[in-house]
Motif scaffolding. Structure first.
Motif, short mmCIF file in Angstrom:
data_model
loop_
_atom_site.label_atom_id
_atom_site.label_comp_id
_atom_site.label_asym_id
_atom_site.label_seq_id
_atom_site.Cartn_x
_atom_site.Cartn_y
_atom_site.Cartn_z
N ILE A 1 0.73 -1.11 0.04
CA ILE A 1 -0.04 0.13 0.10
C ILE A 1 0.72 1.10 -0.05
O ILE A 1 0.33 2.33 -0.55
N GLU A 2 2.15 1.12 0.61
CA GLU A 2 2.87 2.36 0.74
C GLU A 2 3.12 3.23 -0.69
O GLU A 2 2.87 4.54 -0.68
N PRO A 3 3.53 2.43 -1.69
CA PRO A 3 3.86 3.26 -3.03
C PRO A 3 2.51 3.97 -3.48
O PRO A 3 2.46 4.73 -4.20
N LEU A 4 1.19 3.10 -3.25
CA LEU A 4 0.10 3.77 -3.78
C LEU A 4 -0.40 4.89 -3.05
O LEU A 4 -0.85 5.74 -3.33
N LEU A 5 -0.13 4.87 -1.74
CA LEU A 5 -0.29 6.15 -0.90
C LEU A 5 0.41 7.24 -1.40
O LEU A 5 0.36 8.35 -1.24
N ALA A 6 1.79 6.90 -1.69
CA ALA A 6 2.76 8.14 -2.03
C ALA A 6 2.62 8.44 -3.68
O ALA A 6 3.22 9.45 -3.90
N SER A 7 1.67 7.71 -4.20
CA SER A 7 1.28 7.90 -5.84
C SER A 7 0.54 9.35 -6.07
O SER A 7 -0.05 9.97 -4.99
N THR A 8 0.28 9.66 -7.03
CA THR A 8 -0.79 10.69 -7.36
C THR A 8 -2.18 10.39 -7.86
O THR A 8 -2.90 10.98 -8.18
N GLU A 9 -2.10 8.81 -8.04
CA GLU A 9 -3.49 8.26 -8.61
C GLU A 9 -4.29 7.84 -7.45
O GLU A 9 -4.23 8.08 -6.28
N ARG A 10 -5.83 8.06 -7.88
CA ARG A 10 -6.93 7.83 -6.84
C ARG A 10 -7.34 6.42 -7.29
O ARG A 10 -7.41 6.00 -8.45
N HIS A 11 -7.66 5.59 -6.17
CA HIS A 11 -7.75 4.10 -6.31
C HIS A 11 -9.00 3.91 -5.63
O HIS A 11 -9.68 4.58 -4.64
N ALA A 12 -9.65 2.82 -5.95
CA ALA A 12 -10.83 2.47 -5.28
C ALA A 12 -10.25 0.87 -4.75
O ALA A 12 -9.27 0.24 -5.40
N PHE A 13 -10.65 0.56 -3.55
CA PHE A 13 -9.72 -0.45 -2.87
C PHE A 13 -11.10 -1.64 -2.75
O PHE A 13 -12.03 -1.35 -2.08
N VAL A 14 -10.63 -2.58 -3.10
CA VAL A 14 -11.49 -4.19 -2.65
C VAL A 14 -11.00 -4.85 -2.00
O VAL A 14 -9.63 -5.54 -2.24
N GLY A 15 -11.20 -5.08 -0.78
CA GLY A 15 -10.67 -6.43 0.27
C GLY A 15 -11.60 -6.94 0.98
O GLY A 15 -13.00 -6.56 1.06
N LYS A 16 -11.04 -7.98 2.04
CA LYS A 16 -11.85 -8.68 2.97
C LYS A 16 -12.22 -7.34 3.95
O LYS A 16 -11.70 -6.56 3.97
N PRO A 17 -13.29 -7.64 4.69
CA PRO A 17 -13.56 -6.68 5.79
C PRO A 17 -12.49 -6.17 6.40
O PRO A 17 -12.47 -5.01 6.68
N CYS A 18 -11.70 -7.26 6.98
CA CYS A 18 -10.56 -6.62 7.81
C CYS A 18 -9.60 -5.96 7.00
O CYS A 18 -8.83 -5.00 7.64
N ASP A 19 -9.09 -6.08 5.88
CA ASP A 19 -8.40 -5.28 5.13
C ASP A 19 -9.05 -3.73 5.19
O ASP A 19 -8.27 -2.86 5.11
N VAL A 20 -10.22 -3.71 4.73
CA VAL A 20 -10.89 -2.48 4.55
C VAL A 20 -10.98 -1.68 6.12
O VAL A 20 -10.62 -0.45 5.97
N ALA A 21 -11.08 -2.44 7.07
CA ALA A 21 -11.15 -1.96 8.45
C ALA A 21 -9.68 -1.33 8.69
O ALA A 21 -9.64 -0.21 9.39
N ALA A 22 -8.74 -1.90 8.22
CA ALA A 22 -7.41 -1.58 8.56
C ALA A 22 -6.95 -0.44 7.87
O ALA A 22 -6.43 0.56 8.32
N LEU A 23 -7.44 -0.19 6.43
CA LEU A 23 -7.36 1.04 5.59
C LEU A 23 -8.02 2.03 6.21
O LEU A 23 -7.48 3.42 6.21
N ARG A 24 -9.28 1.90 6.68
CA ARG A 24 -10.08 2.87 7.19
C ARG A 24 -9.30 3.37 8.41
O ARG A 24 -9.17 4.76 8.67
N ALA A 25 -8.86 2.56 9.33
CA ALA A 25 -8.25 2.94 10.48
C ALA A 25 -6.98 3.74 10.26
O ALA A 25 -6.58 4.76 10.92
N LEU A 26 -6.13 3.16 9.25
CA LEU A 26 -5.07 3.87 8.90
C LEU A 26 -5.38 5.54 8.59
O LEU A 26 -4.49 6.45 8.98
#
Ligand SMILES: Cc1cc2nc3c(=O)[nH]c(=O)nc-3n(C[C@H](O)[C@H](O)[C@H](O)COP(=O)(O)OP(=O)(O)OC[C@H]3O[C@@H](n4cnc5c(N)ncnc54)[C@H](O)[C@@H]3O)c2cc1C
Ligand code: SF4
Length: 373
Positions: free
Chosen positions: A130-155
């Motif tokens: 995820i780090e290079p994607l956060l550092a990029s200039t692109e906009r993303h949609a993320f699909v993942g398991k509920p725990c993946d999304v919970a972690a990204l939301r918390a981050l």
């Protein structure tokens, strides 16, 4: 990330963590805890905060056929790409080098979303890069398991880049992740030598479709969903998933699930038919995307009564009701457990019945004592 001896993906520490890094990880890790804040949204004790619930499918018949249930997730992703709302989708597809395993895929075109459609009942780690994607200039949609999304939301609570780089987070109901040994048992039961498997799909190509191995010589071996998931893969789900309060993607903008039909005894039937997904919009952002995908002709939806979910999702219902009993057994043994707030676990446990609660409490206690967690 590395594959453990038991076939699960586990983080491999490659360097000392600073105090700040350790703290950042702890704040985002759903294994440490989850806090659900419904705000002014309706908050169902079993299904969490939501704005609307529908059932439906992708209007593209090929996508509907190829996807896991009705292809609703993929239709939403295609809409996000083609409307220019995002540049890329972060999702999970088959690993070409080991077709039973998963890799994270960055999709920029509808055809790539089509290729990555379908549920893959094997370990995935879509946040690992995820780090290079956060550092990029692109906009993303993320699909993942509920725990993946919970972690990204918390981050996102400590890292403002999450909001700008990941404006859309989508998920699916999740009964848990089986180890790769589950897929290996499926292969050996269907008589497909692993070394000869060129492609492997867990389901899809119909609803629920079949687990299907395509061999080097072009021949195919198949197994029904009831036999593959019900008979084999579900027995290989990691214990962590048995104490997961959020198999329902509470932190996603939109979460999708199978809109199974129930039989006379109230249990889902797995007769093959054109796929239908549950589409639950949990945030205003999610509700807007869903409406745009319908108006844009990518998604066909009809309203679904949220109370009907209990009858077609018995696994999720039981998980939410038994989580407290399982965690209590671990607490008694002074084992660490996640700290859940906002999941109504006590209220759900009261609806589970004393017999079920006792069985789950004692079962977990026994597993922990004999070292089978
Ligand atoms: C491990 C697992 C457990 C599940 N448990 C349940 C359940 O208990 N109840 C239920 O109703 N549904 C469950 N599902 C979800 C269900 O199988 C469908 O994904 C859901 O109905 C949405 O279907 P769709 O046709 O709209 O999605 P599709 O259009 O097929 O899109 C599926 C999306 O999920 C992504 N994906 C697939 N596998 C993984 C993975 N392992 N990790 C991260 N992303 C992945 C794909 O990249 C794709 O973007 C589970 C799925 C998985 C992978
Ligand atoms: S059951 Fe929960 S912890 Fe396990 S993979 Fe699914 S969301 Fe993650």
């Amino acid at each position: 990330m590395g594959v453990s001896a038991s076939g699960y993906l586990r983080p491999v520490q490659s360097a000392e963590l600073s105090v700040a890094q350790e703290s950042r990880l702890r704040k985002a890790c759903p294994g440490v805890g989850l806090t659900l804040e419904p705000g002014d949204r309706p908050d169902h004790p079993l299904w969490g905060p939501y704005l609307s619930v529908h059932s439906g499918h992708a209007t593209d018949p090929a996508l509907r056929q190829n996807a896991s249930s009705g292809g609703a997730l993929s239709a939403l992703l295609v809409h996000l790409l083609q409307s220019g709302a995002v540049d890329r989708i972060v999702q999970t597809g088959a690993d070409a080098a080991l077709p039973i395993a998963n890799v994270t895929v960055l999709s920029e075109r509808a055809e790539e979303v089509f290729q990555a459609a379908g549920s893959r009942y094997a370990p995935s780690a879509p946040l690992a890069g995820i780090e290079p994607l956060l550092a990029s200039t692109e906009r993303h949609a993320f699909v993942g398991k509920p725990c993946d999304v919970a972690a990204l939301r918390a981050l996102g609570k400590t890292d403002p880049r999450v909001a700008t780089r990941f404006p859309y987070m989508l998920s699916f109901f999740c009964a848990g992740v089986p180890s790769l040994s589950g897929a290996r048992e499926v292969l050996s039961t269907m008589g497909a030598p692993e070394a000869q498997v060129r492609h492997f799909r867990y389901r899809g190509d119909g609803w629920p479709g079949h687990a299907k191995a395509t061999l080097e010589d072009g021949t195919e071996q198949r197994m029904s969903y009831a036999d593959s998931w019900g008979g084999i893969l579900s027995r290989h789900v990691q214990f962590r998933c048995k104490i997961c309060a959020d198999g329902t993607g509470s932190f996603a903008d939109i979460v999708c699930a199978d809109a199974w039909e129930a039989d006379a005894d109230g249990y889902p039937t797995f007769t093959d038919r054109p796929g239908v997904s549950i589409v639950m919009a949990r945030t205003r952002v999610g509700a807007e995307v869903m409406e745009q995908a319908v108006t844009g002709g990518r998604l066909s939806l009809q309203p679904f009564d949220i109370e009907g979910l209990e009858g077609i999702q018995p696994g999720q219902t039981q998980k939410r009701r038994f989580t407290l009993a399982r965690m209590s057994a671990l607490r008694l043994l002074l084992r660490p457990v996640p700290r859940y707030r906002g999941f109504h676990l006590a209220r759900n446990a009261r609806r589970a019945g004393l017999r079920g609660l006792t069985r789950n409490f004692l079962g977990t206690l026994r597993r922990a004592i004999v070292g089978r967690l």
